[in-house]
Design a protein around this motif. Structure first.
Motif, mmCIF file in Angstrom:
data_model
loop_
_atom_site.group_PDB
_atom_site.id
_atom_site.type_symbol
_atom_site.label_atom_id
_atom_site.label_comp_id
_atom_site.label_asym_id
_atom_site.label_seq_id
_atom_site.Cartn_x
_atom_site.Cartn_y
_atom_site.Cartn_z
ATOM 1 N N GLN A 17 1.174 4.086 -8.678
ATOM 2 C CA GLN A 17 2.226 4.974 -9.160
ATOM 3 C C GLN A 17 2.164 5.208 -10.664
ATOM 4 N N TRP A 18 1.890 4.164 -11.434
ATOM 5 C CA TRP A 18 2.044 4.241 -12.877
ATOM 6 C C TRP A 18 0.742 4.305 -13.654
ATOM 7 N N ALA A 19 -0.372 4.003 -13.005
ATOM 8 C CA ALA A 19 -1.649 4.047 -13.713
ATOM 9 C C ALA A 19 -2.746 4.538 -12.785
ATOM 10 N N PRO A 20 -2.605 5.744 -12.247
ATOM 11 C CA PRO A 20 -3.585 6.219 -11.268
ATOM 12 C C PRO A 20 -4.976 6.342 -11.866
ATOM 13 N N ASN A 21 -5.956 5.926 -11.083
ATOM 14 C CA ASN A 21 -7.361 6.007 -11.479
ATOM 15 C C ASN A 21 -7.962 7.232 -10.802
ATOM 16 N N GLU A 22 -8.266 8.264 -11.597
ATOM 17 C CA GLU A 22 -8.757 9.507 -11.014
ATOM 18 C C GLU A 22 -10.175 9.370 -10.473
ATOM 19 N N ILE A 23 -10.939 8.407 -11.004
ATOM 20 C CA ILE A 23 -12.322 8.236 -10.558
ATOM 21 C C ILE A 23 -12.368 7.491 -9.229
ATOM 22 N N ALA A 24 -11.603 6.415 -9.125
ATOM 23 C CA ALA A 24 -11.574 5.614 -7.900
ATOM 24 C C ALA A 24 -10.116 5.354 -7.524
ATOM 25 N N PRO A 25 -9.412 6.375 -7.035
ATOM 26 C CA PRO A 25 -7.986 6.206 -6.739
ATOM 27 C C PRO A 25 -7.750 5.198 -5.621
ATOM 28 N N LEU A 26 -6.681 4.438 -5.761
ATOM 29 C CA LEU A 26 -6.313 3.496 -4.714
ATOM 30 C C LEU A 26 -5.751 4.268 -3.520
ATOM 31 N N PRO A 27 -6.138 3.905 -2.307
ATOM 32 C CA PRO A 27 -5.570 4.580 -1.136
ATOM 33 C C PRO A 27 -4.113 4.197 -0.950
ATOM 34 N N PRO A 28 -3.351 5.031 -0.271
ATOM 35 C CA PRO A 28 -1.941 4.701 -0.028
ATOM 36 C C PRO A 28 -1.805 3.542 0.941
ATOM 37 N N LEU A 29 -0.623 2.933 0.926
ATOM 38 C CA LEU A 29 -0.300 1.862 1.853
ATOM 39 C C LEU A 29 0.539 2.437 2.987
ATOM 40 N N ARG A 30 0.231 2.037 4.211
ATOM 41 C CA ARG A 30 0.965 2.524 5.370
ATOM 42 C C ARG A 30 1.555 1.349 6.142
ATOM 43 N N HIS A 31 2.812 1.525 6.562
ATOM 44 C CA HIS A 31 3.500 0.521 7.360
ATOM 45 C C HIS A 31 3.293 0.890 8.827
ATOM 46 N N SER A 32 2.494 0.097 9.544
ATOM 47 C CA SER A 32 2.152 0.446 10.920
ATOM 48 C C SER A 32 3.360 0.420 11.846
ATOM 49 N N THR A 33 4.400 -0.313 11.503
ATOM 50 C CA THR A 33 5.591 -0.388 12.337
ATOM 51 C C THR A 33 6.278 0.971 12.463
ATOM 52 N N CYS A 34 6.351 1.699 11.324
ATOM 53 C CA CYS A 34 7.001 3.016 11.366
ATOM 54 C C CYS A 34 6.013 4.161 11.215
ATOM 55 N N GLY A 35 4.770 3.846 10.844
ATOM 56 C CA GLY A 35 3.742 4.869 10.737
ATOM 57 C C GLY A 35 3.770 5.676 9.460
ATOM 58 N N ASN A 36 4.565 5.245 8.457
ATOM 59 C CA ASN A 36 4.706 6.007 7.223
ATOM 60 C C ASN A 36 4.059 5.304 6.039
ATOM 61 N N ASP A 37 3.612 6.109 5.063
ATOM 62 C CA ASP A 37 3.215 5.554 3.776
ATOM 63 C C ASP A 37 4.465 5.001 3.100
ATOM 64 N N PHE A 38 4.304 3.985 2.281
ATOM 65 C CA PHE A 38 5.481 3.339 1.708
ATOM 66 C C PHE A 38 5.166 2.758 0.344
ATOM 67 N N THR A 39 6.233 2.413 -0.369
ATOM 68 C CA THR A 39 6.157 1.536 -1.529
ATOM 69 C C THR A 39 7.003 0.309 -1.201
ATOM 70 N N PRO A 40 6.584 -0.877 -1.638
ATOM 71 C CA PRO A 40 7.360 -2.074 -1.326
ATOM 72 C C PRO A 40 8.642 -2.139 -2.141
ATOM 73 N N ILE A 41 9.732 -2.509 -1.494
ATOM 74 C CA ILE A 41 11.042 -2.632 -2.126
ATOM 75 C C ILE A 41 11.374 -4.116 -2.256
ATOM 76 N N LEU A 42 11.719 -4.553 -3.462
ATOM 77 C CA LEU A 42 12.050 -5.955 -3.700
ATOM 78 C C LEU A 42 13.429 -6.270 -3.153
ATOM 79 N N ARG A 43 13.514 -7.396 -2.403
ATOM 80 C CA ARG A 43 14.773 -7.782 -1.784
ATOM 81 C C ARG A 43 15.011 -9.276 -1.936
ATOM 82 N N CYS A 44 16.254 -9.648 -1.682
ATOM 83 C CA CYS A 44 16.658 -11.049 -1.670
ATOM 84 C C CYS A 44 16.408 -11.634 -0.281
#
Length: 320
Positions: A103-130
């Motif tokens: 999100q904050w330091a994208p590498n245009e030469i070797a971009p990181l692939p997105p993360l997908r949550h197989s449970t819901c089938g969507n790309d996601f960002t991790p949310i910090l929780r208690c």
């Protein structure tokens, strides 16, 4: 491999954690170990790492209890490395680093692939929780105090093992901007002090115990890469204070996952280095991650890294 007991008066859990994870090659080796690499030649075949660096890092990760070395051939002797529970449980740190980097330091030469949550089938960002109440948290949600082993002189690794590339070998570069924050021990200390509320140069120097020239250099560098910014002091406009930017504040989940992992697996004989409480529920805080798309708690077995042609599961044992 179980919990490592640290001697009283020595480096605390945070220092040990930063020493292990503030190294690009350690993270690179762990990444591919989690994806199935086991034998020495598995990592060599991936390219870029020298024999000496691979040998030294495998020794460090084995001594740290993240890998376990086993002989699979006697003549000549050959060994393979399996990921321990301690190593498997590092995945929340890697996932939050990955998400922040993308999100904050994208590498245009070797971009990181997105993360997908197989449970819901969507790309996601991790949310910090208690862990205790399941509520989302941010830096304002927590009360923190330093524990018996929390002196900053004990929270900084004795030395960094980060090794810059030579002309004959590349750097792994999978989390290059993350390494700007944790790959230098004084940068990590400055970031930690900022999350504790330090704003002025003198506060950073007092909290970290770093030499003045190093404090000035690290503040300048962190400002240049957009993690911190300067603002004039209201009472002394000719002076400046340093504050975390949105980019810097967004690194908070990485810090919390590192603290939770470190204090789970490394325990100082004289007590914890930092004690955290969630203000909303009043319980001791331990990090958990949720899916931004469906809200469910993330488990390592349900996370995939997606590229254009394939999906790769991130193995592990969840939070067990």
């Amino acid at each position: 491999m179980g919990v490592t007991e640290l001697p009283a008066g020595g480096p605390n859990a945070l220092a040990v954690t930063l020493g292990l994870l503030g190294d690009e090659w350690n993270l690179w080796i762990l990444r591919f170990a989690l994806l199935g690499s086991r034998r020495y030649n598995d990592w060599l075949a991936l390219g870029g790492i020298s024999n000496s660096v691979l040998s030294s890092r495998l020794a460090v990760l084995t001594a740290g209890g993240m890998l376990e070395r086993r002989e699979y051939q006697q003549n000549p002797p050959r060994h393979e490395y399996s990921v321990t529970r301690k190593g498997q449980s590092i995945w929340p740190v890697l996932i939050t680093m990955w998400s922040w980097e993308k999100q904050w330091a994208p590498n245009e030469i070797a971009p990181l692939p997105p993360l997908r949550h197989s449970t819901c089938g969507n790309d996601f960002t991790p949310i910090l929780r208690c862990k205790e109440c399941g509520e989302d948290v941010d830096v304002r949600s927590l009360d923190s105090r330093m524990g018996p082993s929390g002196d900053f002189s004990r929270s900084v690794p004795e030395a960094t093992s980060r090794r810059r590339s030579t002309k004959s070998e590349r750097r792994p570069e999978i989390l290059a901007h993350t390494m700007e924050l944790v790959g230098n021990r004084w940068s990590a200390a400055i970031i930690g002090a900022a999350f504790r509320g330090a704003r002025r140069y003198g506060e950073f120097a007092e909290i970290t115990g770093a030499p003045p020239a190093i404090v000035a250099d690290r503040l300048k560098h962190l400002t240049e890469i957009g993690v911190m910014e300067t603002r004039p002091l209201p009472d002394r406009p000719q002076w400046s204070e340093y504050r975390l930017t949105d980019k810097g504040t967004a690194y908070f989940p990485v810090v919390m996952c590192m603290i939770s992992w470190g204090q789970r697996w490394f325990r100082s004989a004289d007590g914890p280095d930092i004690v955290l409480h969630h203000k909303a529920c009043g319980k001791r805080f331990e990090a958990r991650l949720g899916c931004s798309a469906c809200g469910e708690e993330l488990r390592s077995s349900d996370i995939e890294a997606i590229d254009l042609t394939t999906s790769v599961h991130v193995p592990g044992s969840g939070w067990s």
